[in-house]
Enzyme design. Structure first.
Site, mmCIF file in Angstrom:
data_model
loop_
_atom_site.group_PDB
_atom_site.id
_atom_site.type_symbol
_atom_site.label_atom_id
_atom_site.label_comp_id
_atom_site.label_asym_id
_atom_site.label_seq_id
_atom_site.Cartn_x
_atom_site.Cartn_y
_atom_site.Cartn_z
ATOM 1 N N ASP A 189 44.656 50.787 31.772
ATOM 2 C CA ASP A 189 43.727 51.216 32.769
ATOM 3 C C ASP A 189 43.051 52.353 32.823
ATOM 4 O O ASP A 189 41.903 52.591 32.990
ATOM 5 C CB ASP A 189 44.646 51.261 34.239
ATOM 6 C CG ASP A 189 43.839 51.569 35.460
ATOM 7 O OD1 ASP A 189 43.091 50.622 35.726
ATOM 8 O OD2 ASP A 189 44.011 52.280 36.116
ATOM 9 N N ARG A 198 41.950 54.291 51.084
ATOM 10 C CA ARG A 198 43.062 54.255 49.892
ATOM 11 C C ARG A 198 43.749 55.544 50.025
ATOM 12 O O ARG A 198 42.955 56.578 50.068
ATOM 13 C CB ARG A 198 42.669 53.864 48.844
ATOM 14 C CG ARG A 198 43.501 53.850 47.499
ATOM 15 C CD ARG A 198 43.587 53.243 46.312
ATOM 16 N NE ARG A 198 44.162 53.631 45.434
ATOM 17 C CZ ARG A 198 44.383 53.348 44.191
ATOM 18 N NH1 ARG A 198 43.741 51.900 43.711
ATOM 19 N NH2 ARG A 198 44.691 53.810 43.209
ATOM 20 N N ASP A 246 49.498 48.808 33.654
ATOM 21 C CA ASP A 246 48.537 49.162 34.471
ATOM 22 C C ASP A 246 47.235 48.645 33.971
ATOM 23 O O ASP A 246 46.856 48.960 32.648
ATOM 24 C CB ASP A 246 48.491 50.693 34.949
ATOM 25 C CG ASP A 246 47.852 50.699 36.399
ATOM 26 O OD1 ASP A 246 46.484 50.505 36.527
ATOM 27 O OD2 ASP A 246 48.859 51.212 37.239
ATOM 28 N N ASP A 289 49.512 44.891 37.231
ATOM 29 C CA ASP A 289 49.090 45.278 38.804
ATOM 30 C C ASP A 289 47.785 44.592 38.640
ATOM 31 O O ASP A 289 47.127 44.279 40.087
ATOM 32 C CB ASP A 289 49.287 46.549 39.409
ATOM 33 C CG ASP A 289 48.180 47.573 38.284
ATOM 34 O OD1 ASP A 289 47.786 47.474 37.279
ATOM 35 O OD2 ASP A 289 47.983 48.720 38.832
ATOM 36 N N HIS A 290 46.743 44.643 37.715
ATOM 37 C CA HIS A 290 45.487 44.007 37.870
ATOM 38 C C HIS A 290 44.978 44.190 36.402
ATOM 39 O O HIS A 290 45.375 44.880 35.691
ATOM 40 C CB HIS A 290 44.603 44.808 39.006
ATOM 41 C CG HIS A 290 44.573 46.280 38.872
ATOM 42 N ND1 HIS A 290 44.065 46.829 37.706
ATOM 43 C CD2 HIS A 290 45.183 47.338 39.189
ATOM 44 C CE1 HIS A 290 44.090 48.164 37.800
ATOM 45 N NE2 HIS A 290 45.019 48.608 38.547
ATOM 46 N N LYS A 325 50.220 58.048 37.216
ATOM 47 C CA LYS A 325 50.726 56.565 37.733
ATOM 48 C C LYS A 325 52.162 56.946 38.481
ATOM 49 O O LYS A 325 52.583 55.802 38.786
ATOM 50 C CB LYS A 325 50.649 55.601 36.714
ATOM 51 C CG LYS A 325 49.461 55.382 36.044
ATOM 52 C CD LYS A 325 48.448 54.501 37.038
ATOM 53 C CE LYS A 325 46.957 54.217 36.358
ATOM 54 N NZ LYS A 325 46.200 53.685 37.198
ATOM 55 N N HIS A 379 38.001 47.810 37.122
ATOM 56 C CA HIS A 379 38.962 46.630 37.271
ATOM 57 C C HIS A 379 38.146 45.327 37.220
ATOM 58 O O HIS A 379 36.995 45.408 37.561
ATOM 59 C CB HIS A 379 39.921 46.792 38.471
ATOM 60 C CG HIS A 379 40.564 47.934 38.524
ATOM 61 N ND1 HIS A 379 41.262 48.361 39.702
ATOM 62 C CD2 HIS A 379 40.919 49.249 37.830
ATOM 63 C CE1 HIS A 379 41.806 49.744 39.500
ATOM 64 N NE2 HIS A 379 41.755 49.966 38.435
ATOM 65 N N ASP A 410 34.520 52.371 39.938
ATOM 66 C CA ASP A 410 35.005 51.099 40.473
ATOM 67 C C ASP A 410 33.578 50.387 40.357
ATOM 68 O O ASP A 410 33.557 49.257 40.650
ATOM 69 C CB ASP A 410 35.191 51.254 41.840
ATOM 70 C CG ASP A 410 36.597 51.821 42.185
ATOM 71 O OD1 ASP A 410 37.378 51.871 41.108
ATOM 72 O OD2 ASP A 410 36.917 52.720 42.961
ATOM 73 N N HIS A 416 39.039 52.924 32.201
ATOM 74 C CA HIS A 416 38.159 53.490 33.186
ATOM 75 C C HIS A 416 36.943 54.475 32.698
ATOM 76 O O HIS A 416 36.116 54.522 32.930
ATOM 77 C CB HIS A 416 38.985 54.369 34.090
ATOM 78 C CG HIS A 416 39.435 53.493 35.229
ATOM 79 N ND1 HIS A 416 38.745 52.470 36.047
ATOM 80 C CD2 HIS A 416 40.590 53.358 35.860
ATOM 81 C CE1 HIS A 416 39.456 51.846 36.993
ATOM 82 N NE2 HIS A 416 40.805 52.320 36.731
ATOM 83 N N SER A 465 45.407 49.269 41.946
ATOM 84 C CA SER A 465 46.738 49.862 41.998
ATOM 85 C C SER A 465 47.501 49.787 43.316
ATOM 86 O O SER A 465 48.692 49.561 43.226
ATOM 87 C CB SER A 465 46.965 51.120 41.350
ATOM 88 O OG SER A 465 46.668 51.156 39.919
HETATM 89 O O1 LIG Z 1 41.537 55.381 39.563
HETATM 90 C C1 LIG Z 1 41.537 54.959 40.502
HETATM 91 O O2 LIG Z 1 41.696 55.433 41.498
HETATM 92 C C2 LIG Z 1 41.431 53.425 40.703
HETATM 93 C C3 LIG Z 1 40.258 52.775 40.531
HETATM 94 O O3 LIG Z 1 39.486 53.385 41.382
HETATM 95 O O4 LIG Z 1 42.472 52.828 39.788
HETATM 96 P P1 LIG Z 1 43.982 52.371 40.070
HETATM 97 O O5 LIG Z 1 44.036 51.338 41.041
HETATM 98 O O6 LIG Z 1 44.200 51.523 38.626
HETATM 99 O O7 LIG Z 1 44.715 53.397 40.264
HETATM 100 MN MN LIG Z 2 46.371 50.076 38.526
HETATM 101 MN MN LIG Z 3 42.549 51.707 37.710
#
Ligand SMILES: O=C(O)[C@@H](CO)OP(=O)(O)O
Ligand SMILES: [Mn+2]
Ligand SMILES: [Mn+2]
Length: 567
Positions: free
Chosen positions: A436, A292, A33, A477-478, A367, A507, A176, A440, A86
């Site tokens: 990841d 999301r 990740d 994934d990114h 995750k 990201h 973000d 962050h 993600s």
């Molecule tokens: O932590 C999350 O919610 C996102 C960033 O906003 O990260 P990820 O897409 O890697 O889950």
């Molecule tokens: Mn991710």
């Molecule tokens: Mn993330």
């Protein structure tokens, strides 16, 4: 991708055998990740970290290592300025097709005005005459979970369609988007609300808090996060009370260095007499405006489920609630929503289950849903419980991830190793979160330690694959940890007058690596050279091939070719 309605049912599930690749080889799938590819530089934590396993994959077999796109339109986001994330990343990896994602679908519904004609809006509209409309969500332009411009349009549209009293419950970002940007976003929103007030709409911000500390937990890691939000949003109770959200955000940030945008403590806005200006009460309407899913599901359950034993809600108001999207297709949660989610159908997981492939998936809590729920097109549960097993390792709670940057990487890898060696599974799939989750936090040193741990985890899995004569696919994934600093247009880190840089917690737009190999991989199998623009959605067909099947015709093309090897 538009598909004919009804066409799904006609299509058979059986997959043809691949002429050159055999079945029943164990395929280990690792998703790192937040692991992108960027030029070497001191702010590229993946480059700085000691990562011998990943380095060897890159250098060892150039025809079995390449980059693929993981952002923007390649994963169904509105534009190529949108960084990957993600949800869209794992959706594309698992589904093998590019779907217009939530962000895009909401844009279209707002642009066309169709959002106001849908069942979801009509439903909440019934509360507008006598009740308040509450909007709860992430306030930023990050575009991962929500976008402020969509909130602005929704505020305007809702007021034009009859909402007379509106309360916004904000969650500050800093994950973000840059830390500290919450102040500007609150200013923007307060300006907008002031304009609505001029038009006679009673519109205010009612409460707030940082996304990682208030409301936006995921995969039931820590219900206290949701409770903090509930207390502020529904009950109107919080340790901090302010006459305005702008004051709240500024003061809370100034008073405590730990109270950054991600971790801002909960607050409520109160009137002159100290009363909260916007608790949620019977007869109100509520919209969670994030598109999301993962970080809205828990709140959606709290707002919708009559029975919930995860925390004491104290009061369960009789409201009309709609999500911006439906967040869980299997649970049908929430039951009302403003925009229909992408119909991610016929994912690789479902195909493989129909073709007898046995799958094991594992990650730690933060995750876990990525390699299960997102991978399977935002569906919880199994396609075939006799063939699938999903295992979750509990994540650390109550600490930011830079404190324990190794997270549970090794534990996840050991579970995968055991699953590979057990002989019970054909696909063993994991998500390794460190690059990841630690990325962050913006803490470079911790991120470097996290990347090292992730590399060690990959080694454990590759060793097991070696032992059973299997195949591995290592990808991501990114991007995230490969670029940890705010840069100017030319790519140079921006320094303030004291020479300090601002960490980049978000990201990135970078591509991600994919590597294939292992003793079970046919000697003639290499990456094709005719797909320079391939992205995450090309991985599913690749995996299906590696399991010995031809991929469905409507999938994005496989990344591999298999040439006959001369004797
Ligand atoms: O932590 C999350 O919610 C996102 C960033 O906003 O990260 P990820 O897409 O890697 O889950
Ligand atoms: Mn991710
Ligand atoms: Mn993330």
């Amino acid at each position: 991708m538009a598909r004919r309605p009804g066409a799904e049912e006609e299509r058979p599930w059986g997959l043809a055998e691949h002429g050159r690749l055999g079945k029943r080889k164990v395929v280990g799938v690792v998703v790192l990740d937040g692991w992108g590819e960027a030029p070497p530089d001191p702010f590229n934590c993946i480059h700085v970290a000691d990562t011998p396993t990943l380095d060897a994959l890159k250098k060892g077999a150039p025809e079995r290592w390449r980059l693929i796109k993981a952002h923007g339109t390649a994963v169904g986001l509105p534009t190529d300025d949108d960084m990957g994330n993600s949800e869209v990343g794992h959706n594309a990896l698992g589904a093998g097709q590019i779907y217009a994602q939530g962000a895009k679908l909401v844009d279209l519904a707002l642009d066309s005005g169709k959002i106001y004609e849908g069942e979801g809006f009509k439903y909440i509209q019934q509360s507008f005459d006598t009740g308040t409309l509450h909007l709860i969500g992430l306030l930023s332009d990050g575009g991962v979970h929500s976008r402020i411009d969509q909130l602005q349009l929704l505020l305007k549209g809702a007021s034009e369609h009859g909402a007379k009293r509106i309360r916004v419950h904000i969650l500050t970002d800093g994950r973000d988007v840059l830390d500290g940007s919450s102040v500007t976003f609150v200013e923007t929103l307060e300006n907008d609300l002031a304009k609505l007030q001029e038009k006679g709409v009673d519109a205010r911000i009612a409460s707030g808090g940082g996304r990682m500390y208030v409301t936006m937990d995921r995969y039931e890691n820590d219900w206290q996060v949701v409770k903090r939000g509930w207390d502020a949003q529904v009950l109107g109770e919080a340790p901090h009370k302010f006459p305005s959200a702008l004051e709240a955000v500024k003061k809370l940030r100034d008073d405590d260095p730990k109270a950054n945008d991600q971790y801002l403590p909960p607050f409520v806005v109160v009137d002159e007499s100290g009363k909260p200006v916007g608790p949620i009460v019977d007869g109100d309407a509520v919209v969670t405006f994030n598109f999301r899913a993962d970080r809205m599901v828990m709140l959606a359950k709290a707002l919708e489920y009559e029975d919930l034993d995860k925390f004491d809600r104290v009061r369960f108001p009789r409201i009309r609630y709609a999500g911006m999207l439906q967040y869980d297709g299997e649970l049908k949660l929430p039951s009302h929503y403003l925009v229909a989610p992408p119909e991610i159908e016929r994912t690789s997981g479902e195909y493989l289950a129909h073709n007898g492939v046995r799958t094991y998936a594992c990650s730690e809590t933060v995750k876990f849903g990525h390699v299960t729920f997102f991978w399977n097109g935002n569906r919880s549960g199994y396609f075939n419980p006799n063939l699938e097993r999903y295992e979750e390792i509990p994540s650390d709670t109550g600490i930011p991830f830079n404190v324990q940057p190794r997270m549970k990487a090794v534990e996840v890898a050991e579970k995968a190793r055991d699953a590979i060696l057990s002989g019970k599974f054909d696909q063993v799939r994991v998500n390794i979160p460190n690059a990841d989750m630690v990325g962050h936090t913006g803490d470079l040193e911790a991120t470097i330690a996290g990347c090292k741990a992730a590399d060690e985890a990959v080694k454990i899995i590759l060793d097991a694959i070696e032992q059973v004569g299997g195949i591995f696919v290592v990808t991501a994934d990114h991007g995230n940890a490969e670029d940890m600093v705010k840069r100017d247009k030319s790519g140079k880190p921006i320094r303030d007058k004291d020479g300090n840089v601002q960490p980049l917690t978000s990201h990135t737009l970078n591509p991600v690596p994919i590597a294939i190999g292992g003793p079970g991989l046919a000697p003639g199998a290499t990456f094709r050279e005719d797909l320079p623009d391939a992205g995450l959605a090309n991985v599913a067909a690749t995996l299906i091939n590696l399991h010995g099947f031809e991929a469905p015709r409507h999938y994005e093309p496989t990344l591999i070719q298999v040439s006959p090897v001369p004797f």
